[in-house]
Scaffold this active site. Structure first.
Site, PDB file in Angstrom:
ATOM      1  CG  HIS A  71     -21.754  -2.816  20.188  1.00 45.56           C
ATOM      2  ND1 HIS A  71     -22.988  -2.199  20.129  1.00 45.56           N
ATOM      3  CD2 HIS A  71     -21.598  -3.442  19.001  1.00 45.56           C
ATOM      4  CE1 HIS A  71     -23.542  -2.436  18.953  1.00 45.56           C
ATOM      5  NE2 HIS A  71     -22.712  -3.194  18.249  1.00 45.56           N
TER       6      HIS A  71
ATOM      7  CG  HIS B  69     -28.159  -1.925  19.457  1.00 46.33           C
ATOM      8  ND1 HIS B  69     -28.053  -2.872  20.453  1.00 46.33           N
ATOM      9  CD2 HIS B  69     -27.108  -1.080  19.636  1.00 46.33           C
ATOM     10  CE1 HIS B  69     -27.000  -2.604  21.214  1.00 46.33           C
ATOM     11  NE2 HIS B  69     -26.408  -1.522  20.733  1.00 46.33           N
TER      12      HIS B  69
ATOM     13  CB  SER C  69     -28.577   1.385  15.197  1.00 47.08           C
ATOM     14  OG  SER C  69     -28.322   0.639  16.373  1.00 47.08           O
TER      15      SER C  69
ATOM     16  CG  ASP D 136     -24.874  -2.281  23.947  1.00 45.99           C
ATOM     17  OD1 ASP D 136     -24.081  -2.648  23.062  1.00 45.99           O
ATOM     18  OD2 ASP D 136     -25.547  -1.236  23.885  1.00 45.99           O
TER      19      ASP D 136
ATOM     20  CD  GLU E  15     -20.126   1.818  21.528  1.00 48.78           C
ATOM     21  OE1 GLU E  15     -20.775   0.766  21.257  1.00 48.78           O
ATOM     22  OE2 GLU E  15     -20.557   2.953  21.302  1.00 48.78           O
TER      23      GLU E  15
END
Length: 268
Positions: A242, A180, A178, A187, A239
């Site tokens: 993101h 993140h 990920s 996000d 997305e």
């Protein structure tokens, strides 16, 4: 069937088949030129070898279907702003980003939640991005930044259980893969006139605020990591929420190239 053929061949030999005929029929070469040499082995040895080969073929077929961890690359620059993680590239075991701080922006996340954190350089850039959006007449809210590998595991497993494996793999990374986790992603969302927030929805890309972000994020060092219509390259669906930090210079190059990150870095 293979056992029957082997015993039939043995019967022919015992019944009077010449040694030369046996050599012609059983000592044929494989496609790569390797001599089989079957005439030197007993029927029992041949049966065991045949069973082993079938088991090996089944293992290879299963490996092809499920994928192999050996095909996954562990990145060697996890702390750099140009690190790339995706379904084929993972972060090292035990990795934790350095200099995590909370950007001074509006959040749609509880105080004290780790997902309000980003790496310091990215956090400062996010503050500038939100200020730029504000000056353009748009209110942005940060929703989810840093995630530990444990949090990512929970999110991924929960998505599998509630929405199914196919959906989870389109929108959620398995632990270790990920963005993140790097501390370089955030996000974002926007408030609704009726109250509450839009959430993480593709509709964000159709709003004026979402379009402004897509056009100007690179000026602050961010790119839309998973652009529309590129899931076959990035591995994830569109997305618009993101944002991934690369720094102004690199983000601008990526933006102006009109390529995905995978294409830009020649990883596709």
């Amino acid at each position: 069937m293979k056992k029957i053929l082997i015993w039939t061949s043995l019967f022919i030999v015992l019944a009077g088949c010449t040694q030369d005929d046996q050599g012609a029929s059983l000592n044929a070469k494989s496609a790569d030129g390797v001599q089989f040499g079957i005439k030197t082995k007993s029927p029992l040895e041949l049966v065991v070898e045949s069973d082993d080969n079938e088991q090996e073929q089944e293992k290879e077929k299963e490996s092809e279907q499920n994928g192999s961890e050996a095909d996954v690359i562990t990145v060697d620059n996890p702390h750099e702003t140009d690190v790339i993680v995706n379904k084929q590239r993972r972060l090292p075991e035990g990795f934790e980003p350095k200099d995590l701080v909370e950007p001074n922006v509006s959040f749609n996340a509880p105080e004290g939640n780790p997902k309000r954190l980003m790496k310091k350089e990215a956090a400062q850039a996010l503050e500038d991005l939100f200020e730029g959006a504000k000056n353009a007449g748009f209110d942005l809210y940060a929703q989810s930044g840093y995630r530990s590998i444990e949090t990512q595991a929970w999110i991924y497993n929960n998505n599998v259980e509630t929405k199914g494996q196919e959906h989870a793999d389109k929108y959620s990374a398995v632990p270790g893969h990920s963005e993140h986790h790097t501390g370089l992603a955030m996000d974002i969302t926007i408030p609704l006139e009726t109250g509450g927030f839009l959430g993480l929805e593709e509709a964000l890309g159709e709003t004026d605020a979402g379009q402004w972000v897509a056009e100007h994020a690179h000026e602050y060092g961010f790119v839309i990591r998973y652009p529309e219509g590129k899931s076959h390259i990035t591995g994830y669906e569109y997305e618009p929420w993101h944002l991934r930090y690369f720094g102004i210079e690199l983000a601008t190059e990526i933006h102006e190239s009109r390529l995905t990150v995978e294409e830009f870095f020649d990883l596709y």
